[in-house]
Write an enzyme that holds these catalytic residues in place. Structure first.
Site, PDB file in Angstrom:
ATOM      1  N   ASP A 272       0.713  -1.105  -0.151  1.00  0.00           N
ATOM      2  CA  ASP A 272      -0.069   0.211   0.034  1.00  0.00           C
ATOM      3  C   ASP A 272       1.045   1.344   0.015  1.00  0.00           C
ATOM      4  O   ASP A 272       2.094   1.113   0.304  1.00  0.00           O
ATOM      5  CB  ASP A 272      -0.937   0.020   1.098  1.00  0.00           C
ATOM      6  CG  ASP A 272      -2.049   1.104   1.085  1.00  0.00           C
ATOM      7  OD1 ASP A 272      -2.087   1.643   0.121  1.00  0.00           O
ATOM      8  OD2 ASP A 272      -2.877   1.012   1.748  1.00  0.00           O
TER       9      ASP A 272
HETATM   10  C1  BGC Z   1      -4.698   3.224  -0.409  1.00  0.00           C
HETATM   11  C2  BGC Z   1      -4.877   2.183  -1.528  1.00  0.00           C
HETATM   12  C3  BGC Z   1      -4.456   2.621  -2.983  1.00  0.00           C
HETATM   13  C4  BGC Z   1      -3.362   3.705  -2.786  1.00  0.00           C
HETATM   14  C5  BGC Z   1      -3.000   4.108  -4.293  1.00  0.00           C
HETATM   15  C6  BGC Z   1      -3.496   4.168  -0.417  1.00  0.00           C
HETATM   16  O1  BGC Z   1      -3.658   4.975   0.452  1.00  0.00           O
HETATM   17  O2  BGC Z   1      -5.031   2.687   0.795  1.00  0.00           O
HETATM   18  O3  BGC Z   1      -5.992   1.538  -1.448  1.00  0.00           O
HETATM   19  O4  BGC Z   1      -4.649   1.836  -3.961  1.00  0.00           O
HETATM   20  O5  BGC Z   1      -3.382   4.686  -1.865  1.00  0.00           O
HETATM   21  O6  BGC Z   1      -3.815   5.459  -4.393  1.00  0.00           O
END
Ligand code: BGC
Length: 750
Positions: A272
């Site tokens: 993440d």
């Molecule tokens: C989120 C993810 C997301 C990623 C990219 C993160 O803050 O938890 O779900 O895919 O950002 O935007």
């Protein structure tokens, strides 16, 4: 009812030999794009990386700057142009133009219809492919453990089996279009409070740790990820939180142990965003890609660690193979479009979006059949609430602003899809009013009680139908403070209900809401849960209100009378202890004999159904049209990863008939709850099957549900295996998790 006792199975099943279901069924699938098996894809990936230098292989392991939310850098020397990763789960996200804002995860789950799970995912996948995006950063399969979790709307509710079926068909729909799916957030990201830490000391961040036991991990939280792996997902995103005090992205047990070891996952694990905080530990613990990659923990940083022996080069080869294999797996090497994020690839996706929008709406209360409205009789419609109309702030908002208001199509954060358009209920009702000659009056400023009160003495008010729209928003990064409606929605409902004998409440909510302040009011004669309905909200809700569509959605969580009844909540300290174990939601309500307001799985229809003729038999697929054969065909793809355990082999077929005994065409969701022998230490009943069946009035049909070995097994923590317990397993066919809704009962013995 025929009860067929069967003596068989028992013992450890994860080692039992099985014929390859892939061999049997791959011949039946006609792919839209050229898809491959994992074995083929890995072989191709290996020969590709054989030509790369150590530096080039390391380069693949961290994101680089680029036009997408995540970018795997190019290698021009070998004609590799890199990968583009973009957010979803309910459409192409990250603010791109020309994107359909599909119904969110919580809403598609509420359709309880696998064909619709798949069709929505296909439409999403086509938009990704059309824009040349290689990875869709979804599905989001974290469990709705905490009603206040800000991201519940992205996921599939509180039950692992239902979430798993959604995860499976989402993955399949997207990957059938040649787009790599990314199941997230692995694992136990069930709250956003402290999800990635607040600063405690200079460089020390508090990140919450989800603390849980092995049985709970396997039976609840790992289950939907396992379904994604079986479906064949190419990628999995590790979460920013800790599990049992170790960060998810450097957790050897969950990544190397459970995912790549036990589940035999062959794809990559990516972080993440900023979910990883170091170099050697994460890499040795199974992490393959650091995203977004500007922290210099991985990528070229890995080169000296390989040269000094801290990281074996074989591990770098493994990472590079896992990064490249999904590209071949879903056929991105063949005519994949170039990246153009604003390319219009929406086509006619509004049609499927409207279909799933209305299919996921849930009729909770319908006293004396107040719904559907009949426009030749119900000509005076009064509409109340900001949630009926369009937001004041435009459709771009990814985070909540109290002044904006308006109908909600999706929740906020990275999962928000900027809709190319969205039709609110008020606009759709106005159009209906024009076509059907209705008299419509509305007040969307729900704090303007002077105007609201004035409507009650309006000439047309007598016999009016009052539609009260309330909403509840949530977003990534923040958990909800309570389970009440936005902007005093409860007071709005009560004010209208005190004056209007025919009040119908429409609940446009991200996840659980507490309805207790108004739901028992005698003038609240109708309640329709409109969920997170996507940009076709308006037309979909009008279809239901006026009977052009008979509602059949079902709750994917219980609605409790008291918030404390759930027994689980967000932790505001560093530890989130999953002490409830496997007793979550209806399993918890059963254990403590708590009556919720509305049960998990509940939802009404404009028609009625009867159930009959339960039969339980051992699975067999002799006939290619048998339930077992059809079950396999529905799941079979070249890129599946069933493993070698036989865990996903069908073992029982449960058949029964459903008849539509009412006057409307409509659907019922038959739900199979299983009761386990004592040895399994399971809750009273567990969802292990469902099918949404659509029937004409008087039509009856035989329904067949198939149970796999895993469905009838429990996780034995001593043997570290899925085991079928000896003894009697009870099968209940029901229309909700309420024991009073059980229609048929049978059993099989093992
Ligand atoms: C989120 C993810 C997301 C990623 C990219 C993160 O803050 O938890 O779900 O895919 O950002 O935007």
């Amino acid at each position: 009812m025929l009860i067929t006792p069967l003596l068989l199975l028992c013992v450890a099943i994860c080692l039992s030999p099985t014929a390859s279901v892939i061999d049997d069924f791959k011949a039946n699938f006609q792919p839209q794009v050229t898809l491959r098996t994992w074995e083929q894809a890995i072989a191709m990936a290996k020969s590709f990386i054989a030509q790369l230098t150590l530096q080039e292989k390391c380069h693949l392991t961290a994101g680089v700057r680029g036009t997408c939310a995540g970018n795997i850098g190019s290698l021009p020397r070998v004609n590799f142009s890199g990968f583009c990763l973009l957010d979803t789960p309910s459409g192409v996200g990250d603010g791109v133009l020309y994107s359909t804002a599909f119904v969110s995860g919580i809403h598609i789950a509420a359709t309880w219809d696998r064909d619709l799970f798949y069709q929505r995912a296909v439409a999403i996948g086509k938009e990704f492919r059309g824009k040349g995006v290689h990875y869709a950063l979804g599905p989001m399969v974290n469990i709705d453990r905490n009603a206040r979790h800000g991201r519940n709307w992205e996921g599939f509710g509180s039950d692992p089996y239902l979430s798993g079926e959604n995860a499976f068909f989402y993955t399949q729909g997207v990957q059938d279009q040649g787009v790599v799916a990314t199941a997230k957030h692995y694992i136990c990201n069930e709250q956003d409070t402290h999800r990635s830490g607040v600063m405690k000391g200079a460089n020390d961040a508090i990140v919450y740790s989800a603390n849980l036991d092995d049985k709970t991990m396997h039976e609840i939280y790992l289950w939907p990820f396992a379904s994604s792996v079986v479906a064949g997902t190419g990628s999995i995103m590790c979460s920013a939180n800790e599990i049992n005090d170790t960060r998810a992205c450097q957790n050897n047990k969950t990544q190397n142990g459970l995912l790549k070891g036990e589940l035999g996952y062959m794809g990559n694990i990516l972080t993440d965003w900023m979910g990883s905080k170091s170099t050697v530990d994460p890499v040795l613990s199974g992490l393959d890609i650091d995203m977004p990659g500007n922290d210099e923990y991985m990528g070229y940083t890995l080169v000296p660690f390989v040269q000094n022996g801290s990281i074996p080069e074989s591990r770098i080869d493994d990472m590079a193979t896992r990064i490249i294999a999904p590209y071949y797996l879903v056929g991105q090497d063949q005519d994949y479009p170039t990246v153009d994020l604003d390319r219009d690839t929406m086509e006619n996706n509004y049609i499927i979006n409207r279909k799933v929008s209305r299919a996921g709406m849930i009729l909770l209360k319908n006293v004396n059949n107040i719904l559907p409205l009949n426009s030749s009789v119900n000509t005076n419609i009064y509409i109340y609430g900001q949630a009926a109309g369009q937001t004041n702030c435009g459709l771009e908002q990814t985070s909540w602003n109290a002044n904006c208001g308006g109908a909600l199509y999706q929740g906020g954060g990275s999962g928000f899809v900027r809709p190319a358009y969205a039709i609110d209920p008020l606009t759709a009702l106005m159009q209906k009013g024009r076509d059907d000659r209705l008299q419509i009056r509305y007040i969307t400023n729900q704090n303007d009680f002077v105007s609201i009160n004035r409507t009650f003495s309006d000439r047309g008010f007598q016999n009016a139908k009052c539609l009260v729209f309330i909403s509840a928003w949530s977003e990534e990064g923040i958990d909800r403070t309570d389970l009440y409606a936005f902007d005093n929605g409860e007071q709005l409902v009560l004010t209208v209900a005190q004056n209007c004998r025919q009040t119908i409440v429409l609940v446009n909510s991200v996840s659980q809401l507490n309805l207790e302040r108004w739901v028992d009011h005698p003038n609240v004669v109708g309640v329709l849960w409109t969920g997170m309905p996507g940009s076709e909200y308006g037309p979909a809700v009008v279809d239901i209100l006026f009977g052009d569509y008979n509602p059949g959605g079902k709750l994917v969580f219980s609605l409790a009378k008291n918030d404390s009844d759930f027994g689980t909540d967000i932790s505001s300290i560093g530890d989130s202890n999953y002490t409830e174990g496997v007793f979550l939601d209806y399993r918890h309500f059963d254990k403590y004999n708590i009556t919720p307001r509305y049960y998990f799985g509940y939802g009404l229809s404009y028609t009625n159904f009867s159930f009959d003729k339960l039969e339980i038999s051992q699975a067999n697929d002799d006939d290619k049209n048998s339930p077992v054969s059809l079950y396999k065909q529905r799941r079979m793809r070249p890129y599946n990863n069933f493993g070698h355990s036989g865990l996903y082999d069908p073992v029982y077929t449960i058949t029964f008939t459903i008849k539509n005994t009412g006057n409307y065409y409509g659907s019922e969701v038959a739900q199979l709850y299983l009761g386990f022998p004592v040895q399994a230490r399971e809750p009273l009943k567990i969802l292990r099957g469902f099918e949404r069946v659509y029937l004409e009035p008087n039509e009856s049909r035989e329904v067949a549900l198939v149970l796999s070995r895993k469905d009838i097994s429990y996780w034995n923590v001593v043997n570290q295996q899925w085991i079928v317990a000896s003894g009697t397993h009870t099968v209940w066919i029901s229309t909700s998790a309420n024991n009073a809704d059980i229609k048929l009962q049978g059993s099989f013995s093992v």
